[in-house]
Design a protein around this motif. Structure first.
Motif, PDB file in Angstrom:
ATOM      1  N   PRO A 129       0.839  -1.203   0.000  1.00  0.00           N
ATOM      2  CA  PRO A 129       0.000   0.000   0.000  1.00  0.00           C
ATOM      3  C   PRO A 129       0.878   1.259   0.000  1.00  0.00           C
ATOM      4  CG  PRO A 129      -0.525  -1.435   1.870  1.00  0.00           C
ATOM      5  CD  PRO A 129       0.716  -1.974   1.241  1.00  0.00           C
ATOM      6  N   SER A 130       0.356   2.350  -0.541  1.00  0.00           N
ATOM      7  CA  SER A 130       1.105   3.612  -0.524  1.00  0.00           C
ATOM      8  C   SER A 130       1.133   4.145   0.907  1.00  0.00           C
ATOM      9  CB  SER A 130       0.420   4.613  -1.463  1.00  0.00           C
ATOM     10  OG  SER A 130       0.803   5.921  -1.115  1.00  0.00           O
ATOM     11  N   ILE A 131       2.319   4.284   1.483  1.00  0.00           N
ATOM     12  CA  ILE A 131       2.448   4.728   2.872  1.00  0.00           C
ATOM     13  C   ILE A 131       1.971   6.179   3.031  1.00  0.00           C
ATOM     14  CG2 ILE A 131       4.886   5.354   2.555  1.00  0.00           C
ATOM     15  CD1 ILE A 131       3.609   4.019   5.850  1.00  0.00           C
ATOM     16  N   THR A 132       2.159   6.992   1.990  1.00  0.00           N
ATOM     17  CA  THR A 132       1.731   8.396   2.087  1.00  0.00           C
ATOM     18  C   THR A 132       0.210   8.486   2.165  1.00  0.00           C
ATOM     19  OG1 THR A 132       1.897   8.469  -0.313  1.00  0.00           O
ATOM     20  CG2 THR A 132       3.731   9.409   0.918  1.00  0.00           C
ATOM     21  N   VAL A 133      -0.449   7.690   1.309  1.00  0.00           N
ATOM     22  CA  VAL A 133      -1.908   7.671   1.307  1.00  0.00           C
ATOM     23  C   VAL A 133      -2.411   7.054   2.617  1.00  0.00           C
ATOM     24  CG1 VAL A 133      -3.939   6.691   0.160  1.00  0.00           C
ATOM     25  CG2 VAL A 133      -2.065   7.597  -1.220  1.00  0.00           C
ATOM     26  N   ALA A 134      -1.775   5.940   3.043  1.00  0.00           N
ATOM     27  CA  ALA A 134      -2.223   5.234   4.246  1.00  0.00           C
ATOM     28  C   ALA A 134      -2.100   6.123   5.487  1.00  0.00           C
ATOM     29  CB  ALA A 134      -1.416   3.956   4.424  1.00  0.00           C
ATOM     30  N   ALA A 143       0.274  14.605   4.527  1.00  0.00           N
ATOM     31  CA  ALA A 143      -0.396  14.761   3.234  1.00  0.00           C
ATOM     32  C   ALA A 143       0.444  15.550   2.247  1.00  0.00           C
ATOM     33  CB  ALA A 143      -1.725  15.465   3.427  1.00  0.00           C
ATOM     34  N   GLY A 144       0.591  15.006   1.061  1.00  0.00           N
ATOM     35  CA  GLY A 144       1.271  15.753   0.011  1.00  0.00           C
ATOM     36  C   GLY A 144       0.280  16.566  -0.766  1.00  0.00           C
ATOM     37  N   GLU A 145      -0.464  17.444  -0.073  1.00  0.00           N
ATOM     38  CA  GLU A 145      -1.427  18.264  -0.816  1.00  0.00           C
ATOM     39  C   GLU A 145      -1.513  19.657  -0.228  1.00  0.00           C
ATOM     40  OE1 GLU A 145      -5.396  16.774  -0.919  1.00  0.00           O
ATOM     41  OE2 GLU A 145      -5.569  16.583   1.231  1.00  0.00           O
ATOM     42  N   GLY A 201      -1.781  12.677 -11.966  1.00  0.00           N
ATOM     43  CA  GLY A 201      -0.404  12.351 -12.338  1.00  0.00           C
ATOM     44  C   GLY A 201      -0.127  10.872 -12.115  1.00  0.00           C
ATOM     45  N   LYS A 202      -0.696  10.330 -11.049  1.00  0.00           N
ATOM     46  CA  LYS A 202      -0.449   8.919 -10.733  1.00  0.00           C
ATOM     47  C   LYS A 202      -1.031   8.020 -11.821  1.00  0.00           C
ATOM     48  CE  LYS A 202      -0.658   7.846  -6.257  1.00  0.00           C
ATOM     49  NZ  LYS A 202      -1.327   7.583  -4.969  1.00  0.00           N
ATOM     50  N   HIS A 203      -2.189   8.394 -12.311  1.00  0.00           N
ATOM     51  CA  HIS A 203      -2.851   7.582 -13.337  1.00  0.00           C
ATOM     52  C   HIS A 203      -2.097   7.631 -14.673  1.00  0.00           C
ATOM     53  CE1 HIS A 203      -6.314   7.099 -16.343  1.00  0.00           C
ATOM     54  NE2 HIS A 203      -6.021   5.894 -15.903  1.00  0.00           N
ATOM     55  N   ALA A 224      12.937   8.631  -3.595  1.00  0.00           N
ATOM     56  CA  ALA A 224      11.955   8.891  -4.646  1.00  0.00           C
ATOM     57  C   ALA A 224      10.551   8.655  -4.107  1.00  0.00           C
ATOM     58  CB  ALA A 224      12.195   7.946  -5.820  1.00  0.00           C
ATOM     59  N   TRP A 225       9.614   9.351  -4.683  1.00  0.00           N
ATOM     60  CA  TRP A 225       8.194   9.192  -4.318  1.00  0.00           C
ATOM     61  C   TRP A 225       7.821   7.699  -4.313  1.00  0.00           C
ATOM     62  CZ3 TRP A 225       3.818   9.368  -8.288  1.00  0.00           C
ATOM     63  CH2 TRP A 225       2.565   9.330  -7.649  1.00  0.00           C
ATOM     64  N   VAL A 226       7.002   7.313  -3.342  1.00  0.00           N
ATOM     65  CA  VAL A 226       6.740   5.896  -3.066  1.00  0.00           C
ATOM     66  C   VAL A 226       6.063   5.129  -4.209  1.00  0.00           C
ATOM     67  CG1 VAL A 226       6.629   6.153  -0.562  1.00  0.00           C
ATOM     68  CG2 VAL A 226       4.553   6.491  -1.900  1.00  0.00           C
ATOM     69  N   SER A 278      11.704  17.689  -5.834  1.00  0.00           N
ATOM     70  CA  SER A 278      11.527  16.294  -5.425  1.00  0.00           C
ATOM     71  C   SER A 278      10.568  16.090  -4.264  1.00  0.00           C
ATOM     72  CB  SER A 278      12.897  15.735  -5.032  1.00  0.00           C
ATOM     73  OG  SER A 278      12.765  14.640  -4.141  1.00  0.00           O
ATOM     74  N   ASN A 279       9.713  15.102  -4.419  1.00  0.00           N
ATOM     75  CA  ASN A 279       9.006  14.483  -3.315  1.00  0.00           C
ATOM     76  C   ASN A 279       9.761  13.181  -3.064  1.00  0.00           C
ATOM     77  OD1 ASN A 279       7.257  13.173  -1.589  1.00  0.00           O
ATOM     78  ND2 ASN A 279       5.592  12.952  -3.075  1.00  0.00           N
ATOM     79  N   PRO A 280      10.385  12.959  -1.937  1.00  0.00           N
ATOM     80  CA  PRO A 280      10.158  13.575  -0.627  1.00  0.00           C
ATOM     81  C   PRO A 280      11.211  14.591  -0.192  1.00  0.00           C
ATOM     82  CG  PRO A 280      11.441  11.590  -0.335  1.00  0.00           C
ATOM     83  CD  PRO A 280      11.249  11.763  -1.819  1.00  0.00           C
ATOM     84  N   SER A 338      -2.811  18.974  -9.623  1.00  0.00           N
ATOM     85  CA  SER A 338      -2.972  18.765  -8.180  1.00  0.00           C
ATOM     86  C   SER A 338      -2.233  19.772  -7.306  1.00  0.00           C
ATOM     87  CB  SER A 338      -2.483  17.365  -7.795  1.00  0.00           C
ATOM     88  OG  SER A 338      -3.388  16.398  -8.247  1.00  0.00           O
ATOM     89  N   LYS A 339      -0.950  19.948  -7.575  1.00  0.00           N
ATOM     90  CA  LYS A 339      -0.126  20.704  -6.623  1.00  0.00           C
ATOM     91  C   LYS A 339      -0.130  22.198  -6.943  1.00  0.00           C
ATOM     92  CE  LYS A 339       1.047  16.461  -5.548  1.00  0.00           C
ATOM     93  NZ  LYS A 339       0.920  15.685  -4.353  1.00  0.00           N
ATOM     94  N   ALA A 340       0.098  22.547  -8.201  1.00  0.00           N
ATOM     95  CA  ALA A 340       0.230  23.966  -8.557  1.00  0.00           C
ATOM     96  C   ALA A 340      -1.070  24.726  -8.329  1.00  0.00           C
ATOM     97  CB  ALA A 340       0.648  24.100 -10.017  1.00  0.00           C
ATOM     98  N   PHE A 380       6.861  20.946  -1.046  1.00  0.00           N
ATOM     99  CA  PHE A 380       6.546  21.413   0.322  1.00  0.00           C
ATOM    100  C   PHE A 380       6.882  20.341   1.343  1.00  0.00           C
ATOM    101  CE2 PHE A 380       2.524  21.034  -2.259  1.00  0.00           C
ATOM    102  CZ  PHE A 380       2.269  19.694  -1.978  1.00  0.00           C
ATOM    103  N   TYR A 381       8.108  19.801   1.169  1.00  0.00           N
ATOM    104  CA  TYR A 381       8.555  18.746   2.077  1.00  0.00           C
ATOM    105  C   TYR A 381       9.929  19.076   2.651  1.00  0.00           C
ATOM    106  CZ  TYR A 381       5.143  16.221  -0.818  1.00  0.00           C
ATOM    107  OH  TYR A 381       4.010  15.843  -1.495  1.00  0.00           O
ATOM    108  N   VAL A 382      10.143  18.633   3.901  1.00  0.00           N
ATOM    109  CA  VAL A 382      11.510  18.534   4.423  1.00  0.00           C
ATOM    110  C   VAL A 382      11.724  17.065   4.754  1.00  0.00           C
ATOM    111  CG1 VAL A 382      12.060  20.843   5.285  1.00  0.00           C
ATOM    112  CG2 VAL A 382      10.617  19.345   6.666  1.00  0.00           C
TER     113      VAL A 382
END
Ligand code: PMP
Ligand code: GLU
Length: 424
Positions: A19-24, A44-46, A107-109, A137-139, A187-189, A254-256, A346-348
């Motif tokens: 499962p996606s840990i970010t979503v979970a 949340a990455g939003e 983007g995921k799709h 890298a993003w999960v 980059s995410n993350p 999504s992000k912009a 928007f990540y550290v």
């Protein structure tokens, strides 16, 4: 008498899927909050902002005007051309027409679709096609690649280079099996990015590797392109003519534009192969989702062309820049952490390994990033993503999203500091 049912077995494809840990984690933080726990979510990455009003109005108008039926699978030509124009004027990617653009449900799709078009399960086991993945890298890149039949080859970068791979690392990773190289800047993350000269050097390596890896394509995920606040501007590797014909540029709303819930993403690829690839995306989407929600197309055009929306995007960018500074100031007060300065997204992504081996006030033994994240959620009610699933050296890190208010950042960092000071 009841008819016996078939043995309830799921496909191997999904049984083994992580499962996606970010979503979970985001879902978990939201559920805890709904049950009355005062959880502060940093998972949340939003963006926390609302979608700009003109974008909403465009969708509402289209719906009221009756644009509620099936549409062409990859989007109407007006919207696809609008995206091509944006990529040419803003990103300097040449030779794109609407036929080089595929619009999908996020983007995921479109990433999923792209990998389905590029990888194959029907290759000999001993000679698979590989995806070169710079980590952290993003999960979702790895699972989507593996679902599509590809094999992941990681190149690990660390905080000493702001999590950027070097041209030598890339050159060493390329072989005749190389099918896809993922780039993601900002980059995410990591919250860091490649500057133009970095990308030009990587492009040189890719260009020179044509004979070794004739099937190599680059997928550059530029979904955070508008959220940059360091000394360098965003740069699109697809604008470099020598390799442009091998570059898929991925982006989305999504992000912009603070449109995560709308589910809109797109890919672009110029040239003859680009047209063929986009056509294949259409065939695939025609068997999966058909078009995206029909009244969203005018909203995409509004987002990309209305100057008032551009102003709002700039206001959001400035807010992220100021939050990046605030969170870095507050993290510097916490003993034992090291963290490169974020310049985009928007990540550290602090290294928290100095905390491993300690015990929390409530008696939890902190052995790794997941146990740290779990203890912080249970005891301090702050949700951070443990690094492990971002690959490479990420297991020593936590991802903290600062797409939230200054008040939340301050309160969250007070709790984080209190938790760390309570460790023994
Ligand atoms: N790429 C990256 C690097 C991301 O962080 C995200 C956010 N989940 C996506 C792609 C996909 O976003 P979406 O599906 O919302 O367009
Ligand atoms: N991109 C966001 C994140 O990394 C949203 C969740 C996801 O799709 O992974 O948190």
């Amino acid at each position: 008498m009841t008819t016996p049912i078939l043995s309830p077995v799921l496909s191997r494809r999904v049984s083994g899927l992580k499962p996606s840990i970010t979503v979970a984690l985001n879902n978990r933080a939201k559920a805890l909050k709904a049950s009355g726990v005062d959880v502060l979510g940093f998972a949340a990455g939003e963006p926390d902002f609302d979608t700009p009003r003109p974008i909403k109005d465009a969708a509402i108008k289209a719906m009221l005007d009756g644009q509620t039926k099936y549409m062409p699978t990859l989007g109407d030509m007006q919207t696809r051309q609008c995206i091509a124009d944006k990529l040419e004027t803003e990103n300097n990617i040449q030779g794109l027409t609407g036929e080089h653009i595929a619009i999908g449900a996020g983007g995921k799709h479109v990433l999923y679709g792209a990998m389905q078009c590029l990888f194959d399960f029907h290759r000999p086991m001993e000679d698979p096609w590989e995806m070169i993945l710079p980590t952290p890298a993003w999960v979702s890149y790895r699972p989507i690649c593996e679902l599509s039949g590809g094999v992941v080859k990681e190149i690990n970068a660390g905080p000493e280079t702001d999590f950027r791979i070097t041209p030598k690392q890339l050159a060493d990773a390329i072989t005749p099996r190389s099918r896809l190289l993922i780039l993601n800047s900002p980059s995410n993350p990591c919250g860091t990015m490649y500057c133009e000269s970095d990308l030009r050097e990587l492009a040189k390596v890719i260009h020179e590797a044509i004979d070794i890896a004739p099937n190599l394509v680059v997928l550059t995920d530029e979904i955070y392109e508008k959220i940059v606040y360091g000394q360098h501007a965003h740069f699109s590797i697809g604008s470099i003519p020598e390799i442009a014909g091998r570059v898929i540029t991925l982006n989305g709303m999504s992000k912009a534009y603070a449109m995560t819930g709308w589910r809109i993403g797109y890919v672009a690829m110029p040239g003859e192969f680009g047209k063929k690839f986009i056509k294949a995306m259409g065939t695939l989407q025609g068997q999966m989702t058909t078009n995206i929600t029909s009244f969203n197309y005018p909203a995409i055009r509004e987002a990309l062309t209305n100057p008032a929306v551009a102003e709002t995007v700039e206001t959001m960018r400035q807010a992220f820049a100021s939050r990046a500074k605030l969170i870095m100031d507050r993290l510097s007060e916490i003993p034992g952490l090291t963290c490169p300065t974020p310049t985009g997204a928007f990540y550290v992504f602090p290294d928290v390994s100095a905390l491993f081996g300690k015990t929390s006030k409530a008696g939890t033994k902190i052995t790794d990033a997941p146990s740290l994240s779990e203890a912080m959620l249970d005891e301090a009610h702050i949700a951070f993503v443990p690094g492990d699933d971002f690959g490479g050296i990420s297991a020593n890190h936590l991802r903290i999203s600062f797409a939230c208010s200054d008040e939340q950042i301050n309160e969250g960092m007070d709790r984080f500091k209190g938790f760390v000071e309570g460790l023994s």
